[in-house]
Write an enzyme that holds these catalytic residues in place. Structure first.
Site, PDB file in Angstrom:
ATOM      1  N   ARG A  17       0.843  -1.194   0.000  1.00 29.25           N
ATOM      2  CA  ARG A  17       0.000   0.000   0.000  1.00 29.25           C
ATOM      3  C   ARG A  17       0.875   1.239   0.000  1.00 29.25           C
ATOM      4  O   ARG A  17       2.028   1.191   0.441  1.00 29.25           O
ATOM      5  CB  ARG A  17      -0.875  -0.009   1.259  1.00 29.25           C
ATOM      6  CG  ARG A  17      -2.093   0.876   1.180  1.00 29.25           C
ATOM      7  CD  ARG A  17      -2.994   0.703   2.361  1.00 29.25           C
ATOM      8  NE  ARG A  17      -2.479   1.422   3.528  1.00 29.25           N
ATOM      9  CZ  ARG A  17      -3.240   1.763   4.585  1.00 29.25           C
ATOM     10  NH1 ARG A  17      -4.509   1.449   4.611  1.00 29.25           N
ATOM     11  NH2 ARG A  17      -2.724   2.405   5.591  1.00 29.25           N
ATOM     12  N   SER A 144      11.107  10.106   8.233  1.00 35.31           N
ATOM     13  CA  SER A 144       9.930  10.976   8.070  1.00 35.31           C
ATOM     14  C   SER A 144      10.340  12.386   8.453  1.00 35.31           C
ATOM     15  O   SER A 144      11.317  12.573   9.188  1.00 35.31           O
ATOM     16  CB  SER A 144       8.824  10.505   9.023  1.00 35.31           C
ATOM     17  OG  SER A 144       7.834  11.509   9.178  1.00 35.31           O
ATOM     18  N   TYR A 158       5.917   7.854  17.322  1.00 32.30           N
ATOM     19  CA  TYR A 158       6.279   7.901  15.896  1.00 32.30           C
ATOM     20  C   TYR A 158       7.513   8.789  15.707  1.00 32.30           C
ATOM     21  O   TYR A 158       8.447   8.423  14.989  1.00 32.30           O
ATOM     22  CB  TYR A 158       5.091   8.427  15.087  1.00 32.30           C
ATOM     23  CG  TYR A 158       5.302   8.380  13.582  1.00 32.30           C
ATOM     24  CD1 TYR A 158       5.199   7.177  12.876  1.00 32.30           C
ATOM     25  CD2 TYR A 158       5.582   9.544  12.852  1.00 32.30           C
ATOM     26  CE1 TYR A 158       5.383   7.140  11.495  1.00 32.30           C
ATOM     27  CE2 TYR A 158       5.761   9.516  11.485  1.00 32.30           C
ATOM     28  CZ  TYR A 158       5.654   8.312  10.806  1.00 32.30           C
ATOM     29  OH  TYR A 158       5.835   8.288   9.434  1.00 32.30           O
TER      30      TYR A 158
HETATM   31  N1  LIG Z   1       2.481   8.972   3.850  1.00 31.62           N
HETATM   32  C1  LIG Z   1       3.149   9.935   4.486  1.00 31.62           C
HETATM   33  O1  LIG Z   1       2.710  11.084   4.556  1.00 31.62           O
HETATM   34  C2  LIG Z   1       4.501   9.628   5.088  1.00 31.62           C
HETATM   35  C3  LIG Z   1       5.286  10.699   5.552  1.00 31.62           C
HETATM   36  C4  LIG Z   1       6.521  10.446   6.118  1.00 31.62           C
HETATM   37  C5  LIG Z   1       6.973   9.133   6.218  1.00 31.62           C
HETATM   38  N2  LIG Z   1       6.200   8.110   5.772  1.00 31.62           N
HETATM   39  C6  LIG Z   1       6.731   6.761   5.908  1.00 31.62           C
HETATM   40  O2  LIG Z   1       6.743   6.144   4.631  1.00 31.62           O
HETATM   41  C7  LIG Z   1       6.511   4.752   4.771  1.00 31.62           C
HETATM   42  C8  LIG Z   1       5.303   4.368   3.914  1.00 31.62           C
HETATM   43  O3  LIG Z   1       4.198   5.118   4.385  1.00 31.62           O
HETATM   44  P1  LIG Z   1       2.756   5.033   3.696  1.00 31.62           P
HETATM   45  O4  LIG Z   1       2.038   6.264   4.056  1.00 31.62           O
HETATM   46  O5  LIG Z   1       2.894   4.640   2.269  1.00 31.62           O
HETATM   47  O6  LIG Z   1       2.102   3.837   4.560  1.00 31.62           O
HETATM   48  P2  LIG Z   1       0.845   2.907   4.266  1.00 31.62           P
HETATM   49  O7  LIG Z   1       0.138   2.723   5.552  1.00 31.62           O
HETATM   50  O8  LIG Z   1       0.072   3.387   3.100  1.00 31.62           O
HETATM   51  O9  LIG Z   1       1.532   1.522   3.857  1.00 31.62           O
HETATM   52  C9  LIG Z   1       2.369   0.879   4.763  1.00 31.62           C
HETATM   53  C10 LIG Z   1       2.328  -0.608   4.482  1.00 31.62           C
HETATM   54  O10 LIG Z   1       3.200  -1.216   5.453  1.00 31.62           O
HETATM   55  C11 LIG Z   1       2.586  -2.397   5.905  1.00 31.62           C
HETATM   56  N3  LIG Z   1       3.057  -2.709   7.245  1.00 31.62           N
HETATM   57  C12 LIG Z   1       2.776  -2.061   8.407  1.00 31.62           C
HETATM   58  N4  LIG Z   1       3.345  -2.695   9.439  1.00 31.62           N
HETATM   59  C13 LIG Z   1       4.010  -3.751   8.922  1.00 31.62           C
HETATM   60  C14 LIG Z   1       4.769  -4.803   9.476  1.00 31.62           C
HETATM   61  N5  LIG Z   1       4.953  -4.894  10.813  1.00 31.62           N
HETATM   62  N6  LIG Z   1       5.314  -5.725   8.652  1.00 31.62           N
HETATM   63  C15 LIG Z   1       5.136  -5.651   7.318  1.00 31.62           C
HETATM   64  N7  LIG Z   1       4.405  -4.695   6.720  1.00 31.62           N
HETATM   65  C16 LIG Z   1       3.829  -3.766   7.528  1.00 31.62           C
HETATM   66  C17 LIG Z   1       1.084  -2.113   5.899  1.00 31.62           C
HETATM   67  O11 LIG Z   1       0.326  -3.329   5.826  1.00 31.62           O
HETATM   68  C18 LIG Z   1       0.937  -1.243   4.672  1.00 31.62           C
HETATM   69  O12 LIG Z   1       0.571  -1.993   3.519  1.00 31.62           O
HETATM   70  C19 LIG Z   1       6.300   4.494   6.264  1.00 31.62           C
HETATM   71  O13 LIG Z   1       7.512   4.096   6.840  1.00 31.62           O
HETATM   72  C20 LIG Z   1       5.879   5.844   6.780  1.00 31.62           C
HETATM   73  O14 LIG Z   1       6.129   6.000   8.163  1.00 31.62           O
HETATM   74  C21 LIG Z   1       4.988   8.323   5.206  1.00 31.62           C
END
Ligand SMILES: NC(=O)c1ccc[n+]([C@@H]2O[C@H](COP(=O)([O-])OP(=O)(O)OC[C@H]3O[C@@H](n4cnc5c(N)ncnc54)[C@H](O)[C@@H]3O)[C@@H](O)[C@H]2O)c1
Length: 252
Positions: A17, A144, A158
């Site tokens: 995702r 992040s 976080y």
């Molecule tokens: N979206 C944002 O605004 C944003 C901003 C800064 C950092 N991030 C970081 O970017 C990365 C991706 O974020 P995103 O928004 O696409 O997240 P998301 O929630 O859309 O997708 C994360 C995926 O990781 C999987 N996941 C969660 N825990 C897990 C585990 N223990 N083992 C295996 N898979 C696991 C989930 O099932 C999910 O499919 C993350 O590390 C997030 O912290 C995101």
């Protein structure tokens, strides 16, 4: 390892995702073999099917990155299937609905630290011996903007987890540079993914762009491009760095 492009074995965690999907698709589109890892197998399968439908090579695997048993089994499956790990992208992570620090439960703390920080460590630990044997490797960890300042909207756990990811990245980078394994972190800013839209009105969602100088949220593809560069020959002198890709929301 052909560092620029074809036929590398690339593990992308959290690729079921959000940003991880676009990272997996980018590496596959550039001719690499991609291991699509997610806690939820059905999500990983959808990503892998999309890649396969465009002629790419993808192996969907279920794995909980916060469990060493699950991670070790996942990496063993990759070695059995494709015989190497050239690139690891630690994108998996999450958070639970945040509370004020004095109200944060131990369970929420553990879940967030484990999925973001411990999971990153466990996946690095599992691939490093293979990369050492290969004499090269690349690891990109997801931090992040929370790690560069604070994200009060996402909880102290976080912020702590992502700051931990940057420290872990520096530590590993120093210890494994002599093995030609380059390890860096990407710090995305707020990005337009399904998760960010959850439980928000349109008005609240729109307000997320306001503090961003570029005037909009990031797009998952914009992170995929930077991650791909960080794994490329063009980034051959970079290790231990945290790259901000955040529309200017934090400038350090
Ligand atoms: N979206 C944002 O605004 C944003 C901003 C800064 C950092 N991030 C970081 O970017 C990365 C991706 O974020 P995103 O928004 O696409 O997240 P998301 O929630 O859309 O997708 C994360 C995926 O990781 C999987 N996941 C969660 N825990 C897990 C585990 N223990 N083992 C295996 N898979 C696991 C989930 O099932 C999910 O499919 C993350 O590390 C997030 O912290 C995101």
């Amino acid at each position: 390892m052909n560092t620029n492009g074809k036929n590398r074995v690339v593990i992308v965690t959290g690729a079921g995702r959000g940003i991880g999907v676009k990272v997996a698709e980018k590496f596959a589109a550039e001719g690499n073999r991609v291991v699509v890892v997610d806690l939820m197998l059905e999500r990983a399968e959808v990503t892998a099917q999309g890649i396969a439908s465009r002629g790419g090579a993808a192996l969907p695997l279920a794995c909980d990155v916060s469990s060493s048993k699950s991670v070790d089994e996942m990496v063993s499956s990759v070695i059995t299937r494709w015989g190497a790990v050239d690139v690891l992208v630690n994108c998996a992570g999450g958070y639970v609905r945040p509370k004020m620090p004095h109200e944060t439960t131990e369970e929420a703390w553990d879940l967030t630290i484990d999925s973001n920080l411990k999971g990153t460590f466990l996946c690095c630990r599992a691939v490093l011996p293979h990369m050492m044997k290969q004499g090269k490797g690349r690891i990109i960890n997801f931090a992040s903007n929370a790690a560069r300042s604070v994200a009060t909207g996402l909880g102290c756990e976080y912020t702590a987890a992502k700051a931990g990811v940057t420290g872990l990245t520096r530590h590993l980078a120093k210890e494994y540079a002599p093995h030609n394994i380059l390890i860096n972190a990407l710090a995305p800013g707020p990005t337009d993914v399904e998760r960010l839209r959850e439980n928000k009105t349109e008005e609240v969602f729109a307000s997320l762009s306001k503090p961003i100088p570029i005037g909009r949220l990031g797009r998952p593809e914009e992170h995929a491009e930077v991650v791909f560069f960080m794994a490329s020959e063009g980034a051959s002198f970079m290790t231990g760095a945290t790259i901000d890709n955040n529309g200017g929301i934090i400038m350090v």
